[in-house]
Scaffold this motif. Structure first.
Motif, PDB file in Angstrom:
ATOM      1  N   ASN A  46       2.625 -17.553  11.732  1.00  0.00           N
ATOM      2  CA  ASN A  46       3.505 -17.366  10.778  1.00  0.00           C
ATOM      3  C   ASN A  46       3.949 -18.570  10.015  1.00  0.00           C
ATOM      4  O   ASN A  46       4.411 -18.835   9.008  1.00  0.00           O
ATOM      5  N   MET A  47       3.476 -19.788  10.616  1.00  0.00           N
ATOM      6  CA  MET A  47       3.591 -21.179  10.181  1.00  0.00           C
ATOM      7  C   MET A  47       2.326 -22.041   9.878  1.00  0.00           C
ATOM      8  O   MET A  47       2.490 -23.179   9.420  1.00  0.00           O
ATOM      9  N   GLY A  48       1.396 -21.595  10.585  1.00  0.00           N
ATOM     10  CA  GLY A  48      -0.150 -22.178  10.580  1.00  0.00           C
ATOM     11  C   GLY A  48      -0.322 -22.773  11.799  1.00  0.00           C
ATOM     12  O   GLY A  48       0.926 -23.523  12.413  1.00  0.00           O
ATOM     13  N   ALA A  49      -1.507 -23.143  12.219  1.00  0.00           N
ATOM     14  CA  ALA A  49      -1.677 -23.649  13.501  1.00  0.00           C
ATOM     15  C   ALA A  49      -1.392 -25.092  13.570  1.00  0.00           C
ATOM     16  O   ALA A  49      -1.097 -25.551  14.889  1.00  0.00           O
ATOM     17  N   ALA A  50      -1.591 -25.886  12.733  1.00  0.00           N
ATOM     18  CA  ALA A  50      -1.062 -27.411  12.645  1.00  0.00           C
ATOM     19  C   ALA A  50       0.302 -27.410  12.884  1.00  0.00           C
ATOM     20  O   ALA A  50       0.861 -28.315  13.487  1.00  0.00           O
ATOM     21  N   THR A  51       1.127 -26.632  12.201  1.00  0.00           N
ATOM     22  CA  THR A  51       2.664 -26.736  12.598  1.00  0.00           C
ATOM     23  C   THR A  51       2.940 -26.302  14.114  1.00  0.00           C
ATOM     24  O   THR A  51       3.772 -27.052  14.695  1.00  0.00           O
ATOM     25  N   ALA A  52       2.069 -25.248  14.509  1.00  0.00           N
ATOM     26  CA  ALA A  52       2.592 -24.760  16.074  1.00  0.00           C
ATOM     27  C   ALA A  52       2.151 -25.982  16.958  1.00  0.00           C
ATOM     28  O   ALA A  52       2.734 -26.120  17.863  1.00  0.00           O
ATOM     29  N   THR A  53       0.966 -26.480  16.736  1.00  0.00           N
ATOM     30  CA  THR A  53       0.408 -27.602  17.615  1.00  0.00           C
ATOM     31  C   THR A  53       1.290 -28.886  17.540  1.00  0.00           C
ATOM     32  O   THR A  53       1.599 -29.615  18.646  1.00  0.00           O
ATOM     33  N   GLY A  54       1.818 -29.157  16.220  1.00  0.00           N
ATOM     34  CA  GLY A  54       2.783 -30.132  16.076  1.00  0.00           C
ATOM     35  C   GLY A  54       3.965 -30.137  17.037  1.00  0.00           C
ATOM     36  O   GLY A  54       4.709 -31.079  17.606  1.00  0.00           O
ATOM     37  N   PHE A  55       4.425 -28.685  16.728  1.00  0.00           N
ATOM     38  CA  PHE A  55       5.783 -28.331  17.688  1.00  0.00           C
ATOM     39  C   PHE A  55       5.343 -28.643  19.410  1.00  0.00           C
ATOM     40  O   PHE A  55       6.268 -29.231  20.010  1.00  0.00           O
ATOM     41  N   LEU A  56       4.295 -28.526  19.690  1.00  0.00           N
ATOM     42  CA  LEU A  56       3.910 -28.387  21.115  1.00  0.00           C
ATOM     43  C   LEU A  56       3.820 -29.900  21.401  1.00  0.00           C
ATOM     44  O   LEU A  56       4.416 -30.567  22.269  1.00  0.00           O
ATOM     45  N   GLN A  57       3.178 -30.839  20.758  1.00  0.00           N
ATOM     46  CA  GLN A  57       3.087 -32.181  20.812  1.00  0.00           C
ATOM     47  C   GLN A  57       4.377 -32.935  20.728  1.00  0.00           C
ATOM     48  O   GLN A  57       4.774 -33.672  21.655  1.00  0.00           O
ATOM     49  N   ARG A  58       5.356 -32.515  19.984  1.00  0.00           N
ATOM     50  CA  ARG A  58       6.589 -33.251  19.763  1.00  0.00           C
ATOM     51  C   ARG A  58       7.563 -32.688  21.051  1.00  0.00           C
ATOM     52  O   ARG A  58       8.134 -33.638  21.527  1.00  0.00           O
ATOM     53  N   ALA A  59       7.354 -31.501  21.461  1.00  0.00           N
ATOM     54  CA  ALA A  59       7.948 -31.024  22.668  1.00  0.00           C
ATOM     55  C   ALA A  59       7.602 -31.665  24.008  1.00  0.00           C
ATOM     56  O   ALA A  59       8.505 -32.321  24.720  1.00  0.00           O
ATOM     57  N   GLN A 113      11.015 -24.220  16.038  1.00  0.00           N
ATOM     58  CA  GLN A 113      10.427 -23.169  15.262  1.00  0.00           C
ATOM     59  C   GLN A 113      11.782 -22.729  14.488  1.00  0.00           C
ATOM     60  O   GLN A 113      11.792 -22.594  13.190  1.00  0.00           O
ATOM     61  N   GLY A 114      12.854 -22.573  15.185  1.00  0.00           N
ATOM     62  CA  GLY A 114      14.253 -21.958  14.365  1.00  0.00           C
ATOM     63  C   GLY A 114      14.754 -23.131  13.264  1.00  0.00           C
ATOM     64  O   GLY A 114      15.326 -22.494  12.533  1.00  0.00           O
ATOM     65  N   GLU A 115      14.779 -24.255  13.928  1.00  0.00           N
ATOM     66  CA  GLU A 115      15.146 -25.229  12.891  1.00  0.00           C
ATOM     67  C   GLU A 115      14.357 -25.285  11.467  1.00  0.00           C
ATOM     68  O   GLU A 115      14.936 -25.348  10.600  1.00  0.00           O
ATOM     69  N   ARG A 116      13.059 -25.071  11.760  1.00  0.00           N
ATOM     70  CA  ARG A 116      12.100 -24.839  10.579  1.00  0.00           C
ATOM     71  C   ARG A 116      12.573 -23.784   9.720  1.00  0.00           C
ATOM     72  O   ARG A 116      12.569 -23.736   8.557  1.00  0.00           O
ATOM     73  N   TYR A 117      12.649 -22.531  10.119  1.00  0.00           N
ATOM     74  CA  TYR A 117      13.082 -21.369   9.827  1.00  0.00           C
ATOM     75  C   TYR A 117      14.290 -21.688   8.912  1.00  0.00           C
ATOM     76  O   TYR A 117      14.364 -21.390   7.692  1.00  0.00           O
ATOM     77  N   ILE A 118      15.350 -22.203   9.545  1.00  0.00           N
ATOM     78  CA  ILE A 118      16.785 -22.543   8.823  1.00  0.00           C
ATOM     79  C   ILE A 118      16.394 -23.494   7.481  1.00  0.00           C
ATOM     80  O   ILE A 118      16.945 -23.305   6.602  1.00  0.00           O
ATOM     81  N   ALA A 119      15.584 -24.553   7.846  1.00  0.00           N
ATOM     82  CA  ALA A 119      15.415 -25.712   6.732  1.00  0.00           C
ATOM     83  C   ALA A 119      14.643 -24.783   5.625  1.00  0.00           C
ATOM     84  O   ALA A 119      14.969 -25.264   4.448  1.00  0.00           O
ATOM     85  N   LEU A 120      13.709 -23.957   6.002  1.00  0.00           N
ATOM     86  CA  LEU A 120      13.208 -23.143   4.931  1.00  0.00           C
ATOM     87  C   LEU A 120      13.885 -22.537   3.955  1.00  0.00           C
ATOM     88  O   LEU A 120      14.029 -22.386   2.781  1.00  0.00           O
ATOM     89  N   ALA A 121      15.038 -21.736   4.644  1.00  0.00           N
ATOM     90  CA  ALA A 121      15.816 -21.004   3.993  1.00  0.00           C
ATOM     91  C   ALA A 121      16.731 -21.921   3.003  1.00  0.00           C
ATOM     92  O   ALA A 121      17.263 -21.624   2.092  1.00  0.00           O
ATOM     93  N   GLU A 122      17.299 -23.057   3.979  1.00  0.00           N
ATOM     94  CA  GLU A 122      18.211 -23.818   2.844  1.00  0.00           C
ATOM     95  C   GLU A 122      17.359 -24.447   1.802  1.00  0.00           C
ATOM     96  O   GLU A 122      18.215 -24.837   0.772  1.00  0.00           O
ATOM     97  N   SER A 123      16.253 -24.835   1.828  1.00  0.00           N
ATOM     98  CA  SER A 123      15.655 -25.481   0.827  1.00  0.00           C
ATOM     99  C   SER A 123      15.018 -24.582  -0.303  1.00  0.00           C
ATOM    100  O   SER A 123      14.675 -24.742  -1.367  1.00  0.00           O
ATOM    101  N   ARG A 124      15.161 -23.085   0.143  1.00  0.00           N
ATOM    102  CA  ARG A 124      14.503 -22.279  -1.051  1.00  0.00           C
ATOM    103  C   ARG A 124      15.402 -21.062  -0.810  1.00  0.00           C
ATOM    104  O   ARG A 124      15.010 -20.449   0.265  1.00  0.00           O
ATOM    105  N   PRO A 125      16.444 -20.743  -1.450  1.00  0.00           N
ATOM    106  CA  PRO A 125      17.309 -19.722  -1.217  1.00  0.00           C
ATOM    107  C   PRO A 125      16.527 -18.282  -1.189  1.00  0.00           C
ATOM    108  O   PRO A 125      17.012 -17.420  -0.579  1.00  0.00           O
ATOM    109  N   ALA A 126      15.417 -18.096  -1.935  1.00  0.00           N
ATOM    110  CA  ALA A 126      14.876 -16.921  -1.727  1.00  0.00           C
ATOM    111  C   ALA A 126      14.261 -16.650  -0.288  1.00  0.00           C
ATOM    112  O   ALA A 126      14.015 -15.330  -0.053  1.00  0.00           O
ATOM    113  N   ASN A 127      14.102 -17.694   0.466  1.00  0.00           N
ATOM    114  CA  ASN A 127      13.630 -17.615   1.746  1.00  0.00           C
ATOM    115  C   ASN A 127      14.713 -16.932   2.546  1.00  0.00           C
ATOM    116  O   ASN A 127      14.313 -16.297   3.766  1.00  0.00           O
ATOM    117  N   GLU A 128      15.885 -16.805   2.139  1.00  0.00           N
ATOM    118  CA  GLU A 128      17.091 -16.292   3.364  1.00  0.00           C
ATOM    119  C   GLU A 128      16.682 -14.679   3.272  1.00  0.00           C
ATOM    120  O   GLU A 128      17.173 -14.054   4.368  1.00  0.00           O
TER     121      GLU A 128
END
Length: 181
Positions: A88-101, A152-167
């Motif tokens: 859904n978000m790309g492997a780089a994003t997923a792996t970055g979430f793992l590293q941050r966590a 992941q959830g925070e990113r989804y909300i940020a995507l919706a906030e930054s581009r209303p069409a993503n809502e």
């Protein structure tokens, strides 16, 4: 459960052909965007995308290439979440979430050194995951999973906030992606 089961689950969640006007990815089928299909040699109509090709793309692009099979050797649950997030978000994003966590859970580097969040799965990230798992055991998977899903959830909300069409997609992302692996 194995990668074939994960792929079948993603295809079931993604459904068939779609060309939603708010989706920047354009036409998709079984969750495979036209851009991904074209970049991987498929030039037919997206409505006719063969399921076997979708399965092959999911395995190669979102499991094999990012190396999530290596994660599965330590934690199947974490590998499954990374795969679904990568789709859904790309492997780089997923792996970055793992590293941050993992960084946030290492108790100020008492358990293992901080990772560079380079969004690539390498020996250090796998080593940190193994160290986390050695300390916390299988029950630690649930906490690490929550941390990844929170990002992941925070990113989804940020995507919706930054581009209303993503809502248009936010409810489905939260309902079908968080905790779906």
């Amino acid at each position: 459960m194995d990668i074939d089961d994960l792929i079948a689950g993603v295809i079931a969640r993604e459904g068939g052909y779609s060309d939603h006007p708010a989706d920047r990815g354009g036409p998709t089928n079984m969750g495979i965007s036209q851009a991904v299909a074209r970049a991987n040699g498929y030039y037919g109509a997206m409505q006719a995308l063969p399921r076997t090709l979708a399965e092959s793309l999911y395995r190669r692009l979102y499991w094999d290439q990012p190396g999530y099979g290596f994660v599965a050797e330590t934690s199947w649950k974490i590998a499954a979440e990374l795969f679904d997030t990568a789709v859904n978000m790309g492997a780089a994003t997923a792996t970055g979430f793992l590293q941050r966590a993992l960084n946030a859970l290492n108790r100020n580097q008492q358990d293992y050194p901080d990772l560079k969040v380079d969004r690539l799965l390498g020996a250090r990230t796998l080593g940190a995951l193994r160290a986390f798992r050695a300390l916390r055991g299988a029950s630690g998977d649930a906490v690490l999973l929550k941390a990844i899903e929170a990002l992941q959830g925070e990113r989804y909300i940020a995507l919706a906030e930054s581009r209303p069409a993503n809502e248009a997609f936010l409810y489905g992302w939260l309902a079908n992606r968080i905790g779906s692996s």
